[in-house]
Scaffold this active site. Structure first.
Site: not given
Lengths: 483, 488, 95
Positions: B78, B158, B182
């Site tokens: 990420k 996210s 997330s």
């Protein structure tokens, strides 16, 4: 005697509270492993944490915690078993994270006190609190016409903010407070107290009021960097406020700067936007919890503090409170004095240390740590006086030689032949010579002019180059003249 | 033979160990998949050269007999994790051009274990979002489609790029971060496993901060075992993070198959929210039956403050974010938009650098911390948060894990919910309570909705009891037999 | 809580975020909407509960007083939009 300002409409009283920022003595910064050394090239002592790089996290330096606790104990203050680090949010280029980690509602140290040694006695000043926080970096505004330069070497260095109660009533008391605080910080070894290098910075909150009235509106004078300037700034500011009030105006609560060149305070130019620091507990840290054992352990490392030492000096060495106060102000002076005084007359030791030694050091611009005459050596000199080897008068000369050469008193005395003449035969011979050469004066003396005795003593001393034992000279001379 | 990209991480580990294929072959297969699936926009930065170099180094280590536990496994990171020398954006324009000189602790541990980096996965800007639509680098498109409907769907957020990459077989696993859901919510939307560990289990050092008291790194993978393997490499004490816990990292794989016999499973009645789709409700019920069939004792429990968790979160998280994001000021890194004064430079930089949602949250956060409002909002929220935590503490006196749906719906179409912030926030209604309490939670793909989109079930455990959570998750996974895969 | 344009402008100023004049109104509406929604917390009786101060049950760890970082300006300045003579450079600050 109360300090007042005589205004046109009467007298005014001064109310002062001080906030002192003291840089903690530590190798590394409060929340990072970067060095705290002074004077390195710009941005070379900056960790990723200090520069607030993305994802960086603070980890507290345990030594700084210990230093704060130590200071708190030195101020006879409550040590809070739980304290909290908060973020103080504001934007400034030398504050990389956009917040300063500080302690707001729960500081590490609570209420304490400082005893001031004033010419007319002592006064107790309350300490409101002491908290730990990180320093900001440095902005240089004079390097470029349209830009400011930022150096983060100071960013993150540990500071203790020490806040006094509004108990101070005169510039002199404020000065004495800063000096005493500095003395305690140096004793406990938590701040070097160097005001020129900015290790100790003072913010003064000043207001004036009619005697006994409510507190007036205060102004804060920021970042004053010497004791003398603190006193001057307060004096100026108080008079300014009195003038404003007497002219029918009101004092605006504001932050002011002291301009040492012009000897005045002026408001900071930056538009004073209502500050809203949005304090909240730093979620990257947990509450700081101290256990009793830790506090006890720190307490055990405390040296004898100036107030206790002063009491002891008065008691053990029969010093006056004033002399004791002067001698304990610096640990090094106190240690020096004590080494000289041990087993000797405290009064004599104090006179030599405070008079001749401090005078000579002062003249040479040296610190007690750099004295060429060690305590043992000064003690040796006093011993020579006590045992009658040299006279007090010649001892001054011997001391000067010691200060110049760093050699022992005995050596100098021996080399220069300064030993007192205690041989009564030699003294008698000198007396006989003096009497022989001054028959007229002898007659006058014997005729009742007693005052002339001093003249004969002087002549005998002169004849023996000052080395004759004055008591012997007195005794023999009186015998000869009166007998 | 199954395509290399279809293997689970555990199977690939065996294949590499048995030398059936090399790390290089595995990396190449995934790089090819990455290229083909570029339309998903799952990556902000692809690092194919780095992947090949990592793979070559891995093969070399293996030939020397020095292979680590993840040696040769290609993963996505990420883009909230700082990676030395590789652009790190946090999905924001404000970090334009930023190349960290340092490596986050979690990714450093993964590389230490031998993992291969494929690239930096797309995400909602500063991890603020539940759909990956707030990224400065454009939305991520889910590899899933509703049956008979070709509209692009969100992968959740996210960690949307991470979830899409794993679901689309571009990466064998990925790192994510979970602040309010997330990891778990995009895992549920994308038909994969997502694990948020206990707060303090993985170091936060080097991860761009969103909300410090909530952020926690964790893995996204295609099986519970894979997630366990990844967590084993990511977790551990880090002296650089003051909230990192020194508790030893257990062998998560070892207890996976222990079953749920005798396990006490709590079903919180407050999670039966109004308007919950029947399919979600039904799936939850099936989950209960599966665990019961496995020998677990099912017990209804009460978590009375559940409904206040979301508003609490939307005070605490923006407050912390408003302060955490103050460092993006155009002085030391990232974007700078000039201005006549320092303050103008700040405002221009931050005005241009932050997207709409981030700006909104910074403003909310600034407001709730400001003088006169702090007690009413922030302190109040931290008090309610303590109650949310207390609810769980009381529940865990009676049960070992809590079973809930992961999200109130399956994935939605891009643009479908972006008009109303609160409608978007409601996506996290089931994941936020465990975040506030700092508890471990996992989402396991457990079924499909009527449109053929994946739905997940969430298990929440006691602090640092990831082993029990993983154990129950394995039982759910086995019983659910989820084999559906995206078309793209 | 309903907040107006002026309040939004004030917060935006505090947060150093430039918000175009024409967006203030809409933003005030959005923020008011969110604030009103979070205000349901006032229903909760929290009189007997202390605010949560830490998520993990542990003591604040301390580091030793040892210099472990820093020593070079280069990595600190490497990403700076403007640097000169080893300093970060910003528009002149007026004090």
């Amino acid at each position: 005697m109360a300090y007042v300002i005589e205004g046109a409409t009467g007298t005014w009283e001064l109310v002062i509270g001080l906030e002192v920022h003291a840089q903690v003595i530590s190798k590394a910064k409060l929340f990072s492993g970067a060095s705290t050394d002074f004077g390195a090239t710009p941005n070379s002592q900056v960790s990723l944490v200090d520069a607030a790089m993305p994802g960086m996290l603070p980890v507290i330096n345990g030594h700084c915690v210990e230093q704060a606790v130590k200071t708190g104990l030195g101020l006879a203050a409550e040590i809070n078993r739980v304290s909290v680090f908060d973020r103080k949010n504001y934007f400034y280029p030398d504050l990389p994270a956009g917040y300063q980690i500080s302690q707001y509602s729960q500081p590490i140290v609570g209420k304490g006190r400082i005893i001031l040694d004033l010419p007319d006695g002592t006064r107790e000043i309350g300490i409101t609190r002491l908290h730990l926080e990180m320093d900001a970096g440095k902005s240089l505004h004079d390097q470029h016409p349209t830009a400011s330069f930022i150096d983060l070497n100071r960013a993150g260095v540990a500071l203790m903010e020490i806040v006094s109660e509004p108990d101070l009533r005169s510039p002199e008391e404020a000065g004495a407070y800063v000096r005493k605080l500095r003395s305690i910080l140096r004793y406990v070894g938590t701040c070097d107290g160097n005001m020129e290098e900015g290790s100790l910075r003072v913010d003064a909150n000043v207001s004036v009021r009619r005697a006994g009235a409510q507190y007036g509106t205060r102004c804060e004078i920021k970042n004053v960097n010497s004791v003398r300037f603190v006193m001057r700034a307060i004096e100026y500011e108080a008079k300014r406020q009195v003038a404003v009030l007497e002219a029918g105006g009101t004092v605006a609560q504001e932050t002011r700067l002291y301009d040492a060149n012009r000897g005045e305070t002026r408001p900071m130019r930056a538009k004073e936007e209502a500050h809203d620091y949005r304090y909240f507990p730093d979620p990257d840290l947990l509450p700081l919890e101290l256990d009793a054992a830790f506090i006890a352990r720190v307490k055990a490392t405390l040296p004898e503090l100036p107030d206790a030492k002063k009491e002891r000096f008065i008691r053990d060495f029969k010093l006056s409170p004033y002399d004791a106060g002067v001698l304990v102000a610096e640990q090094a002076s106190a240690d020096y004095f004590e080494a000289v005084a041990r087993g000797r007359s405290g009064k004599a030791a104090a006179n030599w240390v405070m008079g001749d030694l401090f005078g000579a050091l002062n003249k040479a611009g040296r610190d007690i740590a750099e004295t060429p005459v060690s305590a043992t050596q000064l003690g040796g000199l006093i011993d020579l006086i006590e045992d009658g080897t040299i006279s007090g008068r010649l001892a001054k000369e011997v001391f000067e030689a010691m200060f110049e050469t760093g050699r022992d008193a005995a050596q100098i005395v021996a080399e220069r032949g300064l030993q007192q003449v205690t041989d009564s035969g030699a003294i008698a011979a000198a007396i006989a010579a003096v009497i022989g050469a001054n028959a007229d004066k002898v007659a006058e003396y014997r005729g009742g002019k007693d005052k002339l005795f001093g003249f004969f003593v002087g002549q005998v001393m002169k004849a023996t180059a000052g080395k004759a034992n004055p008591k012997l000279v007195n005794d023999l001379l009186r015998k000869k003249l009166d007998g | 033979m199954t395509a290399l990209t279809d293997l689970t991480l555990a199977a690939a580990r065996e294949g590499l160990a048995a030398k059936r294929f090399s790390a290089r072959e595995l990396a190449e297969a995934h790089l090819t998949a990455m290229e083909r699936a570029r339309a998903l926009n799952a990556f902000i930065t692809e690092t194919p050269e780095r992947a090949l170099a990592d793979a070559a180094a891995s093969d070399a280590r293996r030939s020397r007999g020095e292979a680590g536990p993840l040696d040769g496994i290609p993963i996505a990171v990420k883009d909230l994790f700082c990676t030395a020398g590789v652009a790190t954006t946090a999905g924001s324009h404000i970090l334009h051009g930023f190349r960290p000189t340092y490596e986050s602790t979690v990714t450093a541990k993964l590389w230490q274990a031998g993992a291969v980096m494929l690239g930096k996965a797309n995400l909602d800007e500063f991890a603020m979002g539940s759909s990956n639509e707030t990224s400065h680098h454009g939305p991520v498109v889910s590899p899933w489609r509703r049956r008979g409907d070709n509209r692009p769907l969100v992968p959740g957020g996210s960690s949307g790029g991470s979830a899409a990459a794993v679901a689309a077989r571009i990466a064998m696993g990925a790192t994510g971060t979970d602040t309010g859901g997330s990891i778990r919510q995009p895992a549920a939307f994308s038909g994969i496993v997502g694990l948020k560990p206990t707060y303090g289990r993985c170091s936060r050092w080097g991860i761009v901060a969103f909300a410090s008291s909530l952020d926690q790194a964790g893995p996204l993978a295609r099986s519970v075992r894979d997630a366990a393997i990844l967590l084993g490499a990511m977790a551990g004490h880090d002296p650089k993070d003051s909230t990192s816990v020194a508790t030893p990292v257990p062998d998560y794989e070892q207890t996976l198959q222990a079953g749920v016999k005798g396990l006490r499973v709590g079903i919180p009645r407050e999670y039966r929210v109004d308007g919950m789709p029947v399919e979600v409700e039904a799936l939850w019920q099936r989950g209960i039956e599966w665990l019961r069939a496995g020998g677990a004792a099912i017990e209804e429990i009460s978590l009375p403050h559940t409904r206040y968790a979301l508003p609490t979160y939307y005070i605490v998280a923006p407050a912390e974010a408003s302060s955490n994001l103050a460092r993006y000021d155009g002085v030391r890194y990232g974007l700078r938009v000039p201005g006549g004064s320092v303050d103008a430079m700040y405002a221009n930089t931050r005005g241009a650098g932050f997207g709409r949602e981030v700006r909104r949250r910074i403003l909310i956060g600034t407001y709730v911390l400001s003088a006169g409002y702090y007690d009413a909002y922030y302190r109040k929220a931290q008090r309610v948060r303590a109650l949310v935590r207390r609810d769980f503490d009381q529940a865990f006196a009676r049960v070992d894990v809590v079973l809930t749906p992961t999200a109130p719906s399956a994935a939605f179409a891009i643009g479908e919910k972006s008009g109303d912030p609160i409608a978007m926030y409601l996506n996290d209604v089931f994941t936020v309570p465990a975040s506030l309490a700092g508890l471990p939670g996992i989402s396991v793909p457990a079924g499909l909705d009527a449109h053929g989109l994946p739905l997940g079930l969430q298990l929440i455990g006691r602090p640092f009891d990831e082993p029990t959570v993983l154990q129950a998750a394995t039982a759910l996974e086995t019983a659910a037999g989820f084999t559906a895969r995206p078309e793209v | 809580m309903s907040i107006d344009r002026a309040t939004v402008a004030k917060i935006a100023r505090l947060a150093r975020i430039a918000v175009p004049e024409e967006e203030l109104e809409a933003l005030a509406g959005e923020l008011s909407h969110i604030l009103t929604w979070v205000e349901q917390l006032s229903e909760v009786d929290t009189s007997a509960v202390a605010p949560m101060t830490s998520v993990v049950a542990m003591k604040l760890p301390w580091r030793a007083d040892v210099v472990t970082e820093g020593g070079a300006a280069e990595p600190i300045l490497q990403n700076a939009p403007a640097a000169e003579r080893g300093f970060f450079v910003v528009p002149k600050v007026v004090e």
